[in-house]
Scaffold this motif. Structure first.
Motif, PDB file in Angstrom:
ATOM      1  N   THR A 126      -3.678  -9.283  -2.604  1.00  0.00           N
ATOM      2  CA  THR A 126      -4.749  -8.699  -1.796  1.00  0.00           C
ATOM      3  C   THR A 126      -4.667  -9.176  -0.345  1.00  0.00           C
ATOM      4  O   THR A 126      -5.076  -8.464   0.560  1.00  0.00           O
ATOM      5  CB  THR A 126      -6.152  -9.031  -2.359  1.00  0.00           C
ATOM      6  N   THR A 127      -4.117 -10.361  -0.118  1.00  0.00           N
ATOM      7  CA  THR A 127      -4.040 -10.874   1.253  1.00  0.00           C
ATOM      8  C   THR A 127      -2.881 -10.263   2.028  1.00  0.00           C
ATOM      9  O   THR A 127      -3.017  -9.912   3.192  1.00  0.00           O
ATOM     10  CB  THR A 127      -3.872 -12.410   1.242  1.00  0.00           C
ATOM     11  N   PHE A 128      -1.715 -10.124   1.388  1.00  0.00           N
ATOM     12  CA  PHE A 128      -0.504  -9.804   2.149  1.00  0.00           C
ATOM     13  C   PHE A 128       0.096  -8.431   1.862  1.00  0.00           C
ATOM     14  O   PHE A 128       0.937  -7.968   2.617  1.00  0.00           O
ATOM     15  CB  PHE A 128       0.589 -10.852   1.878  1.00  0.00           C
ATOM     16  N   CYS A 129      -0.254  -7.793   0.772  1.00  0.00           N
ATOM     17  CA  CYS A 129       0.545  -6.640   0.347  1.00  0.00           C
ATOM     18  C   CYS A 129      -0.217  -5.313   0.317  1.00  0.00           C
ATOM     19  O   CYS A 129       0.391  -4.259   0.495  1.00  0.00           O
ATOM     20  CB  CYS A 129       1.125  -6.881  -1.042  1.00  0.00           C
ATOM     21  N   THR A 130      -1.531  -5.354   0.068  1.00  0.00           N
ATOM     22  CA  THR A 130      -2.253  -4.102  -0.174  1.00  0.00           C
ATOM     23  C   THR A 130      -2.294  -3.195   1.054  1.00  0.00           C
ATOM     24  O   THR A 130      -2.391  -1.980   0.902  1.00  0.00           O
ATOM     25  CB  THR A 130      -3.701  -4.374  -0.626  1.00  0.00           C
ATOM     26  N   SER A 131      -2.195  -3.765   2.259  1.00  0.00           N
ATOM     27  CA  SER A 131      -2.263  -2.924   3.453  1.00  0.00           C
ATOM     28  C   SER A 131      -1.151  -1.890   3.462  1.00  0.00           C
ATOM     29  O   SER A 131      -1.328  -0.793   3.983  1.00  0.00           O
ATOM     30  CB  SER A 131      -2.209  -3.787   4.711  1.00  0.00           C
ATOM     31  N   CYS A 132      -0.018  -2.213   2.911  1.00  0.00           N
ATOM     32  CA  CYS A 132       1.090  -1.251   2.891  1.00  0.00           C
ATOM     33  C   CYS A 132       1.327  -0.609   1.530  1.00  0.00           C
ATOM     34  O   CYS A 132       1.764   0.537   1.465  1.00  0.00           O
ATOM     35  CB  CYS A 132       2.388  -1.916   3.331  1.00  0.00           C
ATOM     36  N   HIS A 133       1.111  -1.344   0.458  1.00  0.00           N
ATOM     37  CA  HIS A 133       1.448  -0.802  -0.858  1.00  0.00           C
ATOM     38  C   HIS A 133       0.234  -0.245  -1.594  1.00  0.00           C
ATOM     39  O   HIS A 133       0.372   0.249  -2.709  1.00  0.00           O
ATOM     40  CB  HIS A 133       2.140  -1.871  -1.713  1.00  0.00           C
ATOM     41  N   GLY A 134      -0.965  -0.338  -0.961  1.00  0.00           N
ATOM     42  CA  GLY A 134      -2.183   0.153  -1.617  1.00  0.00           C
ATOM     43  C   GLY A 134      -2.718  -0.877  -2.589  1.00  0.00           C
ATOM     44  O   GLY A 134      -1.930  -1.607  -3.200  1.00  0.00           O
ATOM     45  N   PRO A 135      -4.054  -0.943  -2.747  1.00  0.00           N
ATOM     46  CA  PRO A 135      -4.658  -1.963  -3.615  1.00  0.00           C
ATOM     47  C   PRO A 135      -4.122  -1.913  -5.042  1.00  0.00           C
ATOM     48  O   PRO A 135      -3.930  -2.939  -5.682  1.00  0.00           O
ATOM     49  CB  PRO A 135      -6.148  -1.626  -3.591  1.00  0.00           C
ATOM     50  N   SER A 136      -3.856  -0.702  -5.544  1.00  0.00           N
ATOM     51  CA  SER A 136      -3.392  -0.617  -6.929  1.00  0.00           C
ATOM     52  C   SER A 136      -1.868  -0.519  -6.999  1.00  0.00           C
ATOM     53  O   SER A 136      -1.309  -0.289  -8.056  1.00  0.00           O
ATOM     54  CB  SER A 136      -4.024   0.597  -7.602  1.00  0.00           C
ATOM     55  N   GLY A 137      -1.205  -0.686  -5.860  1.00  0.00           N
ATOM     56  CA  GLY A 137       0.257  -0.661  -5.859  1.00  0.00           C
ATOM     57  C   GLY A 137       0.843   0.728  -5.932  1.00  0.00           C
ATOM     58  O   GLY A 137       2.050   0.897  -6.163  1.00  0.00           O
ATOM     59  N   SER A 138       0.000   1.751  -5.722  1.00  0.00           N
ATOM     60  CA  SER A 138       0.521   3.109  -5.874  1.00  0.00           C
ATOM     61  C   SER A 138       1.204   3.610  -4.603  1.00  0.00           C
ATOM     62  O   SER A 138       1.685   4.726  -4.556  1.00  0.00           O
ATOM     63  CB  SER A 138      -0.602   4.053  -6.293  1.00  0.00           C
ATOM     64  N   GLY A 139       1.245   2.769  -3.575  1.00  0.00           N
ATOM     65  CA  GLY A 139       2.013   3.107  -2.384  1.00  0.00           C
ATOM     66  C   GLY A 139       1.139   3.543  -1.224  1.00  0.00           C
ATOM     67  O   GLY A 139      -0.040   3.822  -1.389  1.00  0.00           O
ATOM     68  N   ILE A 160      11.029  -9.727  -1.379  1.00  0.00           N
ATOM     69  CA  ILE A 160       9.793 -10.237  -0.775  1.00  0.00           C
ATOM     70  C   ILE A 160      10.102 -11.367   0.202  1.00  0.00           C
ATOM     71  O   ILE A 160       9.564 -11.403   1.306  1.00  0.00           O
ATOM     72  CB  ILE A 160       8.804 -10.691  -1.870  1.00  0.00           C
ATOM     73  N   SER A 161      11.000 -12.273  -0.161  1.00  0.00           N
ATOM     74  CA  SER A 161      11.241 -13.385   0.755  1.00  0.00           C
ATOM     75  C   SER A 161      12.089 -12.967   1.957  1.00  0.00           C
ATOM     76  O   SER A 161      11.816 -13.379   3.077  1.00  0.00           O
ATOM     77  CB  SER A 161      11.842 -14.590   0.029  1.00  0.00           C
ATOM     78  N   GLU A 162      13.075 -12.107   1.743  1.00  0.00           N
ATOM     79  CA  GLU A 162      13.973 -11.752   2.855  1.00  0.00           C
ATOM     80  C   GLU A 162      13.524 -10.509   3.620  1.00  0.00           C
ATOM     81  O   GLU A 162      13.933 -10.299   4.750  1.00  0.00           O
ATOM     82  CB  GLU A 162      15.400 -11.514   2.318  1.00  0.00           C
ATOM     83  N   GLY A 163      12.719  -9.653   2.982  1.00  0.00           N
ATOM     84  CA  GLY A 163      12.346  -8.387   3.615  1.00  0.00           C
ATOM     85  C   GLY A 163      13.489  -7.389   3.520  1.00  0.00           C
ATOM     86  O   GLY A 163      14.610  -7.738   3.136  1.00  0.00           O
ATOM     87  N   ARG A 164      13.182  -6.118   3.815  1.00  0.00           N
ATOM     88  CA  ARG A 164      14.223  -5.078   3.789  1.00  0.00           C
ATOM     89  C   ARG A 164      13.698  -3.855   4.522  1.00  0.00           C
ATOM     90  O   ARG A 164      12.627  -3.355   4.183  1.00  0.00           O
ATOM     91  CB  ARG A 164      14.558  -4.713   2.336  1.00  0.00           C
ATOM     92  N   ASN A 165      14.395  -3.395   5.538  1.00  0.00           N
ATOM     93  CA  ASN A 165      13.942  -2.263   6.372  1.00  0.00           C
ATOM     94  C   ASN A 165      12.490  -2.459   6.827  1.00  0.00           C
ATOM     95  O   ASN A 165      12.192  -3.463   7.473  1.00  0.00           O
ATOM     96  CB  ASN A 165      14.141  -0.939   5.632  1.00  0.00           C
ATOM     97  N   GLY A 166      11.578  -1.544   6.425  1.00  0.00           N
ATOM     98  CA  GLY A 166      10.183  -1.655   6.843  1.00  0.00           C
ATOM     99  C   GLY A 166       9.402  -2.734   6.129  1.00  0.00           C
ATOM    100  O   GLY A 166       8.237  -2.977   6.426  1.00  0.00           O
ATOM    101  N   MET A 167      10.006  -3.363   5.171  1.00  0.00           N
ATOM    102  CA  MET A 167       9.334  -4.402   4.386  1.00  0.00           C
ATOM    103  C   MET A 167       9.542  -5.751   5.066  1.00  0.00           C
ATOM    104  O   MET A 167      10.683  -6.200   5.223  1.00  0.00           O
ATOM    105  CB  MET A 167       9.933  -4.374   2.973  1.00  0.00           C
TER     106      MET A 167
END
Ligand code: HEC
Length: 111
Positions: free
Chosen positions: A45-58, A81-88
């Motif tokens: 909820t802190t680091f990922c939902t802004s891009c992947h959506g709260p339920s992970g649906s993108g 997750i640790s190294e990143g990739r393109n927009g990630m």
């Protein structure tokens, strides 16, 4: 009188939106889950939902719901997750390995 009526209609409209689950939040971990899974949800909820959506649906990032089909090995997911990739973005500065492992578990076991 008329404005009072439209306030009523509007508030009914918005509360039914809420009830329909249009305002989503990240799914809870199952009751009795261990600390690592609880931590995983916090990281999510802190680091990922802004891009992947709260339920992970993108959203800005892809859906992670079927992630285990794309990456049978968990270490591949934690590497992205640790190294990143393109927009990630890379999270190795923000998160330690234990936090990364916990969010991988959350994605896999809860989403
Ligand atoms: C700034 C937006 C953003 C944030 C924040 C973000 N991601 Fe991503 N993520 C992306 C994008 C964009 C991709 C697609 C990368 C690509 O095309 O190679 C991605 C890809 C991924 C993938 C690989 C998906 C696949 O099917 O290949 C995983 C796993 C992932 N993200 C997990 C996470 C986790 C866990 C977090 C939180 C710690 C997170 N992301 C935060 C944007 C983001």
């Amino acid at each position: 009188m008329r404005s009072h009526f439209s306030t009523l209609v509007l508030s009914f409209f918005f509360s039914s939106l809420l009830a329909a689950g249009c305002v989503v939040s990240a799914p809870d971990v199952p009751e009795g889950s261990d600390q690592s899974l609880i931590q995983g949800r916090k990281v999510w909820t802190t680091f990922c939902t802004s891009c992947h959506g709260p339920s992970g649906s993108g959203g800005r990032g892809p859906s992670l719901k079927e992630i285990e089909n794309n990456y049978p090995s968990l270490s591949d997911i934690s590497l992205i997750i640790s190294e990143g990739r393109n927009g990630m973005p890379s999270f190795k500065e923000a998160l330690d390995q234990e936090e990364i492992n916990s969010v991988v578990r959350y994605i896999q076991e809860v989403l």
